[in-house]
Design a protein around this motif. Structure first.
Motif, PDB file in Angstrom:
ATOM      1  N   ILE A  20      12.328   2.779   6.758  1.00 34.62           N
ATOM      2  CA  ILE A  20      12.422   4.203   6.472  1.00 34.62           C
ATOM      3  C   ILE A  20      12.765   4.412   5.006  1.00 34.62           C
ATOM      4  O   ILE A  20      13.694   3.813   4.478  1.00 34.62           O
ATOM      5  CB  ILE A  20      13.504   4.855   7.366  1.00 34.62           C
ATOM      6  CG1 ILE A  20      13.137   4.680   8.842  1.00 34.62           C
ATOM      7  CG2 ILE A  20      13.667   6.331   7.009  1.00 34.62           C
ATOM      8  CD1 ILE A  20      14.256   5.015   9.791  1.00 34.62           C
ATOM      9  N   LYS A  21      11.948   5.251   4.365  1.00 33.93           N
ATOM     10  CA  LYS A  21      12.197   5.568   2.957  1.00 33.93           C
ATOM     11  C   LYS A  21      13.221   6.696   2.859  1.00 33.93           C
ATOM     12  O   LYS A  21      13.132   7.634   3.648  1.00 33.93           O
ATOM     13  CB  LYS A  21      10.900   6.008   2.282  1.00 33.93           C
ATOM     14  CG  LYS A  21       9.896   4.874   2.176  1.00 33.93           C
ATOM     15  CD  LYS A  21       8.683   5.296   1.394  1.00 33.93           C
ATOM     16  CE  LYS A  21       7.692   6.052   2.257  1.00 33.93           C
ATOM     17  NZ  LYS A  21       6.415   6.306   1.576  1.00 33.93           N
ATOM     18  N   PRO A  22      14.154   6.722   1.947  1.00 36.75           N
ATOM     19  CA  PRO A  22      14.412   5.645   0.983  1.00 36.75           C
ATOM     20  C   PRO A  22      15.179   4.502   1.639  1.00 36.75           C
ATOM     21  O   PRO A  22      15.915   4.733   2.583  1.00 36.75           O
ATOM     22  CB  PRO A  22      15.281   6.348  -0.056  1.00 36.75           C
ATOM     23  CG  PRO A  22      16.009   7.396   0.694  1.00 36.75           C
ATOM     24  CD  PRO A  22      15.102   7.844   1.813  1.00 36.75           C
ATOM     25  N   VAL A  33       0.870  -1.177   0.000  1.00 40.19           N
ATOM     26  CA  VAL A  33       0.000   0.000   0.000  1.00 40.19           C
ATOM     27  C   VAL A  33       0.907   1.226   0.000  1.00 40.19           C
ATOM     28  O   VAL A  33       1.534   1.554   1.014  1.00 40.19           O
ATOM     29  CB  VAL A  33      -0.923   0.022   1.230  1.00 40.19           C
ATOM     30  CG1 VAL A  33      -1.971   1.130   1.093  1.00 40.19           C
ATOM     31  CG2 VAL A  33      -1.616  -1.328   1.427  1.00 40.19           C
ATOM     32  N   GLU A  34       1.003   1.858  -1.145  1.00 41.49           N
ATOM     33  CA  GLU A  34       1.960   2.961  -1.318  1.00 41.49           C
ATOM     34  C   GLU A  34       1.471   3.796  -2.478  1.00 41.49           C
ATOM     35  O   GLU A  34       1.204   3.259  -3.549  1.00 41.49           O
ATOM     36  CB  GLU A  34       3.362   2.363  -1.582  1.00 41.49           C
ATOM     37  CG  GLU A  34       4.379   3.329  -2.137  1.00 41.49           C
ATOM     38  CD  GLU A  34       4.738   4.452  -1.172  1.00 41.49           C
ATOM     39  OE1 GLU A  34       5.291   4.161  -0.107  1.00 41.49           O
ATOM     40  OE2 GLU A  34       4.436   5.625  -1.484  1.00 41.49           O
ATOM     41  N   ASP A  35       1.337   5.118  -2.252  1.00 37.57           N
ATOM     42  CA  ASP A  35       0.742   5.947  -3.300  1.00 37.57           C
ATOM     43  C   ASP A  35       1.745   6.482  -4.320  1.00 37.57           C
ATOM     44  O   ASP A  35       1.342   7.027  -5.341  1.00 37.57           O
ATOM     45  CB  ASP A  35      -0.066   7.096  -2.688  1.00 37.57           C
ATOM     46  CG  ASP A  35       0.787   7.998  -1.825  1.00 37.57           C
ATOM     47  OD1 ASP A  35       1.682   7.471  -1.121  1.00 37.57           O
ATOM     48  OD2 ASP A  35       0.578   9.216  -1.846  1.00 37.57           O
ATOM     49  N   GLU A  36       3.022   6.322  -4.061  1.00 40.99           N
ATOM     50  CA  GLU A  36       3.996   6.815  -5.038  1.00 40.99           C
ATOM     51  C   GLU A  36       4.422   5.665  -5.956  1.00 40.99           C
ATOM     52  O   GLU A  36       5.109   4.746  -5.512  1.00 40.99           O
ATOM     53  CB  GLU A  36       5.210   7.405  -4.333  1.00 40.99           C
ATOM     54  CG  GLU A  36       4.901   8.757  -3.711  1.00 40.99           C
ATOM     55  CD  GLU A  36       5.954   9.187  -2.714  1.00 40.99           C
ATOM     56  OE1 GLU A  36       7.077   9.473  -3.167  1.00 40.99           O
ATOM     57  OE2 GLU A  36       5.666   9.199  -1.512  1.00 40.99           O
ATOM     58  N   PRO A  37       3.997   5.737  -7.239  1.00 42.20           N
ATOM     59  CA  PRO A  37       4.259   4.611  -8.142  1.00 42.20           C
ATOM     60  C   PRO A  37       5.723   4.166  -8.208  1.00 42.20           C
ATOM     61  O   PRO A  37       5.977   2.959  -8.224  1.00 42.20           O
ATOM     62  CB  PRO A  37       3.741   5.111  -9.500  1.00 42.20           C
ATOM     63  CG  PRO A  37       2.693   6.105  -9.135  1.00 42.20           C
ATOM     64  CD  PRO A  37       3.175   6.776  -7.881  1.00 42.20           C
ATOM     65  N   LEU A  39       2.802  -1.016   4.454  1.00 47.17           N
ATOM     66  CA  LEU A  39       1.821   0.061   4.551  1.00 47.17           C
ATOM     67  C   LEU A  39       2.469   1.435   4.703  1.00 47.17           C
ATOM     68  O   LEU A  39       3.161   1.696   5.693  1.00 47.17           O
ATOM     69  CB  LEU A  39       0.932  -0.240   5.775  1.00 47.17           C
ATOM     70  CG  LEU A  39      -0.274   0.617   6.048  1.00 47.17           C
ATOM     71  CD1 LEU A  39      -1.232   0.634   4.860  1.00 47.17           C
ATOM     72  CD2 LEU A  39      -0.998   0.117   7.293  1.00 47.17           C
ATOM     73  N   ASP A  40       2.225   2.273   3.726  1.00 44.84           N
ATOM     74  CA  ASP A  40       2.660   3.672   3.797  1.00 44.84           C
ATOM     75  C   ASP A  40       1.712   4.411   4.755  1.00 44.84           C
ATOM     76  O   ASP A  40       0.565   3.997   4.938  1.00 44.84           O
ATOM     77  CB  ASP A  40       2.563   4.266   2.389  1.00 44.84           C
ATOM     78  CG  ASP A  40       3.073   5.688   2.314  1.00 44.84           C
ATOM     79  OD1 ASP A  40       3.843   6.091   3.203  1.00 44.84           O
ATOM     80  OD2 ASP A  40       2.694   6.392   1.359  1.00 44.84           O
ATOM     81  N   ILE A  41       2.184   5.479   5.376  1.00 44.10           N
ATOM     82  CA  ILE A  41       1.316   6.200   6.318  1.00 44.10           C
ATOM     83  C   ILE A  41       0.529   7.308   5.626  1.00 44.10           C
ATOM     84  O   ILE A  41      -0.695   7.383   5.737  1.00 44.10           O
ATOM     85  CB  ILE A  41       2.132   6.763   7.500  1.00 44.10           C
ATOM     86  CG1 ILE A  41       2.679   5.584   8.327  1.00 44.10           C
ATOM     87  CG2 ILE A  41       1.247   7.663   8.379  1.00 44.10           C
ATOM     88  CD1 ILE A  41       3.604   5.971   9.427  1.00 44.10           C
ATOM     89  N   MET A  42       1.233   8.153   4.888  1.00 42.74           N
ATOM     90  CA  MET A  42       0.545   9.242   4.206  1.00 42.74           C
ATOM     91  C   MET A  42      -0.039   8.722   2.893  1.00 42.74           C
ATOM     92  O   MET A  42       0.676   8.495   1.929  1.00 42.74           O
ATOM     93  CB  MET A  42       1.540  10.377   3.896  1.00 42.74           C
ATOM     94  CG  MET A  42       2.189  10.971   5.139  1.00 42.74           C
ATOM     95  SD  MET A  42       1.004  11.856   6.170  1.00 42.74           S
ATOM     96  CE  MET A  42       0.910  13.395   5.242  1.00 42.74           C
ATOM     97  N   LEU A  43      -1.367   8.525   2.925  1.00 45.53           N
ATOM     98  CA  LEU A  43      -2.042   7.957   1.763  1.00 45.53           C
ATOM     99  C   LEU A  43      -3.286   8.755   1.438  1.00 45.53           C
ATOM    100  O   LEU A  43      -3.931   9.286   2.342  1.00 45.53           O
ATOM    101  CB  LEU A  43      -2.512   6.530   2.070  1.00 45.53           C
ATOM    102  CG  LEU A  43      -1.484   5.416   2.152  1.00 45.53           C
ATOM    103  CD1 LEU A  43      -2.116   4.204   2.804  1.00 45.53           C
ATOM    104  CD2 LEU A  43      -0.966   5.072   0.773  1.00 45.53           C
TER     105      LEU A  43
HETATM  106 CA    CA Z   1       2.667   8.398   0.739  1.00 46.20          CA
END
Ligand code: CA
Length: 217
Positions: free
Chosen positions: A99-101, A7-11, A51-55
């Protein structure tokens, strides 16, 4: 096959994760917002959720609340400086965070650790007419339990996890007994012979000349 939901909004990030996991042999589904995630969670079963947090639509914390009763482990994907998010995520029951990246190797290692913790690494193996339940360490053949010593069980599991691969005696010894096989030792051969008889693998557990043994399935 292990099924993982990303679940991640950045392709670009989603794609990187998906490709890395697929290469490592996992099946993956991607959701790009919270609603998509819920649709997938409702219609499929997953072994792990990243799971990403900011979605968009529904954020990661809300999703975590939704996922928690399902007892599917969750690894949070968080931004670099979001310490409070990480703490909150762990308090809410996430298994881990990344942690991204991040480096692909780190991602794979964390996924592996969490899946092991949840015994998701194929708990029940069905092979060569046997059912091996790695949680109860029970082996059955056509419903009848087969009694094995701990070493025989370890040996069986080693072959079951490496079907159709020739395993060196030295490798077998190291994996099952630990340490180095002494020159001329018959330990491996004797145990393989007895295991063969016990599980009825006379035709399956083949000697490989000058190498060791191979399970043929
Ligand atoms: Ca995000």
């Amino acid at each position: 096959m292990i099924n993982i939901l990303i679940v991640e909004d950045e392709p670009p990030i989603s794609n990187l994760i998906r490709m890395s996991l697929q290469k490592a042999g996992y099946r993956c589904q991607c959701a790009f917002d919270g609603e998509q995630a819920i649709n997938l969670i409702d219609t499929q079963s997953f072994d792990l959720i990243l799971l990403d947090i900011m979605l968009p639509k529904i954020d990661g914390f809300e999703l975590l609340e939704y996922i928690r009763p399902l007892e599917v482990p969750v690894i949070f994907l968080t931004a670099k400086n979001a310490v409070t998010d990480r703490v909150k995520g762990l308090r809410m029951g996430a298994e881990d965070y990344i942690i991204k990246p991040f480096e692909v190797q780190e991602l794979l290692a964390r996924v592996d650790v969490v899946l092991r913790r949840y015994h998701k690494t194929q708990a029940v193996l069905e092979i060569g007419g046997l059912v091996i339940d790695t949680r109860s360490m029970q082996v059955t053949k056509e419903g009848t339990p087969i009694r094995l010593t701990p070493k025989e069980y370890d040996l069986l599991l080693l072959f079951a996890r490496n079907p159709n691969i020739a395993l060196y005696r030295e490798t077998i010894y190291r994996q099952v007994w630990g340490g180095e096989l002494e020159y001329g030792s018959k330990t491996v051969d004797l145990h393989v012979q007895r295991l063969r008889r016990k599980v009825g693998w006379e035709q399956r557990l083949r000697a490989v000349n000058k190498v060791g043994y191979r399970l043929e399935v």
